[in-house]
Design a protein around this motif. Structure first.
Motif, PDB file in Angstrom:
ATOM      1  N   GLU A  28       6.925  -2.813   1.955  1.00 22.12           N
ATOM      2  CA  GLU A  28       6.613  -1.689   2.828  1.00 22.12           C
ATOM      3  C   GLU A  28       6.351  -0.458   1.968  1.00 22.12           C
ATOM      4  O   GLU A  28       7.133  -0.142   1.062  1.00 22.12           O
ATOM      5  N   SER A  29       5.268   0.228   2.245  1.00 30.53           N
ATOM      6  CA  SER A  29       4.934   1.411   1.451  1.00 30.53           C
ATOM      7  C   SER A  29       5.888   2.566   1.720  1.00 30.53           C
ATOM      8  O   SER A  29       6.176   3.367   0.840  1.00 30.53           O
ATOM      9  N   GLY A  30       6.383   2.635   2.958  1.00 29.78           N
ATOM     10  CA  GLY A  30       7.217   3.765   3.369  1.00 29.78           C
ATOM     11  C   GLY A  30       6.367   4.868   3.961  1.00 29.78           C
ATOM     12  O   GLY A  30       5.258   5.145   3.478  1.00 29.78           O
ATOM     13  N   ALA A  31       6.847   5.482   5.007  1.00 26.43           N
ATOM     14  CA  ALA A  31       6.120   6.577   5.650  1.00 26.43           C
ATOM     15  C   ALA A  31       5.832   7.681   4.638  1.00 26.43           C
ATOM     16  O   ALA A  31       6.705   8.054   3.847  1.00 26.43           O
ATOM     17  N   SER A  33       3.686   7.467   2.156  1.00 26.10           N
ATOM     18  CA  SER A  33       3.007   6.925   0.988  1.00 26.10           C
ATOM     19  C   SER A  33       1.502   6.944   1.200  1.00 26.10           C
ATOM     20  O   SER A  33       1.007   6.760   2.322  1.00 26.10           O
ATOM     21  N   SER A  39       4.285   3.846   7.596  1.00 30.39           N
ATOM     22  CA  SER A  39       4.389   2.837   6.548  1.00 30.39           C
ATOM     23  C   SER A  39       3.382   1.721   6.805  1.00 30.39           C
ATOM     24  O   SER A  39       3.068   1.400   7.951  1.00 30.39           O
ATOM     25  N   CYS A  41       2.273  -2.384   5.481  1.00 33.65           N
ATOM     26  CA  CYS A  41       2.770  -3.590   4.821  1.00 33.65           C
ATOM     27  C   CYS A  41       1.715  -4.075   3.839  1.00 33.65           C
ATOM     28  O   CYS A  41       0.562  -4.302   4.225  1.00 33.65           O
TER      29      CYS A  41
END
Length: 312
Positions: A28-31, A33, A39, A41
């Motif tokens: 997950e990139s994370g919110a 990013s 986020s 995938c």
């Protein structure tokens, strides 16, 4: 033309190659990013054997039987050749790989490291393909097409089968396209479950042109990502599958691809080639804008790049 593969062929390919390929991770990139609100995938298929998803199609074809004593021959921009060379070495099969002069040094070095006989010549992939065809006619070697063959397409489709097992809540996936074998196999598996979006460079867009024309057509190839996404014409099987199962076809500029490639390194420490950053570029450049709450996945498809290239 051979009949297109089916979802059942993808399932059989997964069972056939399971002991020979890696189950690549998703992260997950994370919110926040990549400058995105939500986020996303990322499926890190650049961590596959030989540095790209193409090992799947190569193993599926070779393990399906019928390999002659002359071995196999493949034309490639680099990644397909590396995959065939890797799979052939693993299975004890001789391999001749034909690549154009535009192939990156990193990909050429990888092919050589697997012990295949390497032939370099011609300015474009099509030139390498012609040389490969002459070799097969002279020797009887088996062809492993880079994208437009049932065994290749079914093998590449195992990426989607695996991805959906790992992340079953995906709404949409973005997949970079060269010749179209990867997106064809993935679209077969995901059809009716997940929206599939094709992403190509503006200067190398064989699938996009085929979908607009209603049939495969020749296109000029001039892109930063041409060594992996540089097919002059998508295949007939690819067009048949994608015209039914791909929801959208998008184009991105080379500058957006380069920016996405840099951001994958800076934000996730993932070293990838330009072709592997192309799908992400559709998001970071705003060419694709997810709806609120849309669960988006991005396929990162190849990592055969020299680190000094990324640094530059």
């Amino acid at each position: 033309m051979s009949p297109p593969p089916t979802r059942d062929d993808v399932a059989k390919a997964a069972a056939r190659i399971t002991d020979h390929v890696r189950r690549t991770p998703v992260i997950e990139s994370g919110a926040g990013s990549f400058g995105l609100d939500a986020s996303i995938c990322l499926k890190l298929e650049q961590l596959q054997h030989s540095g790209s998803f193409k090992a799947r199609g190569a193993f599926n074809t070779l393990l399906s039987g019928g390999v002659p004593t002359a071995g196999v021959a493949a034309a490639s921009g680099g990644n397909h050749g590396a995959a065939v060379a890797y799979a052939a070495r693993a299975l004890g099969i001789p391999a001749d790989i034909f690549v154009p002069e535009t192939s990156s040094p990193a990909k050429i070095a990888r092919i050589r490291s697997y012990g295949a006989t390497l032939h370099i010549g011609g300015a474009r992939y099509a030139d390498a393909a012609e040389a490969c065809a002459r070799h097969r006619a002279e020797t009887g070697a088996m062809d492993i097409h880079a994208y437009d063959a049932p065994g290749t397409i079914a093998g590449q489709g195992t990426v989607a089968l695996e991805w959906l097992e790992q992340t079953p809540d995906l709404d949409t996936v973005l997949i970079a396209v060269g010749g179209g074998g990867l997106i064809s196999g993935c679209a077969l598996w995901l059809s009716g479950k997940v929206k599939v979006v094709a992403v190509e460079p503006e200067g190398s867009c064989a699938l996009h042109a085929a979908l607009e024309a209603g049939t495969p057509v020749d296109v000029p190839v001039e892109s930063l990502a041409a060594d992996s996404l540089g097919a002059r014409r998508c295949g007939d099987l690819v067009h048949t599958i994608c015209s039914t199962h791909v929801a959208e076809s998008l184009l991105v500029a080379d500058a957006a691809i380069a920016e996405a490639q840099t951001r994958l390194w800076r934000e996730l420490q993932q070293a990838v080639e330009p072709g592997a950053a192309t799908a992400l570029a559709a998001l970071t450049s705003g060419v694709y804008r997810p709806a609120p709450g849309e669960r988006v996945g991005v396929l990162v498809c190849g990592g055969n790049v020299a680190l000094d290239t990324i640094a530059a």
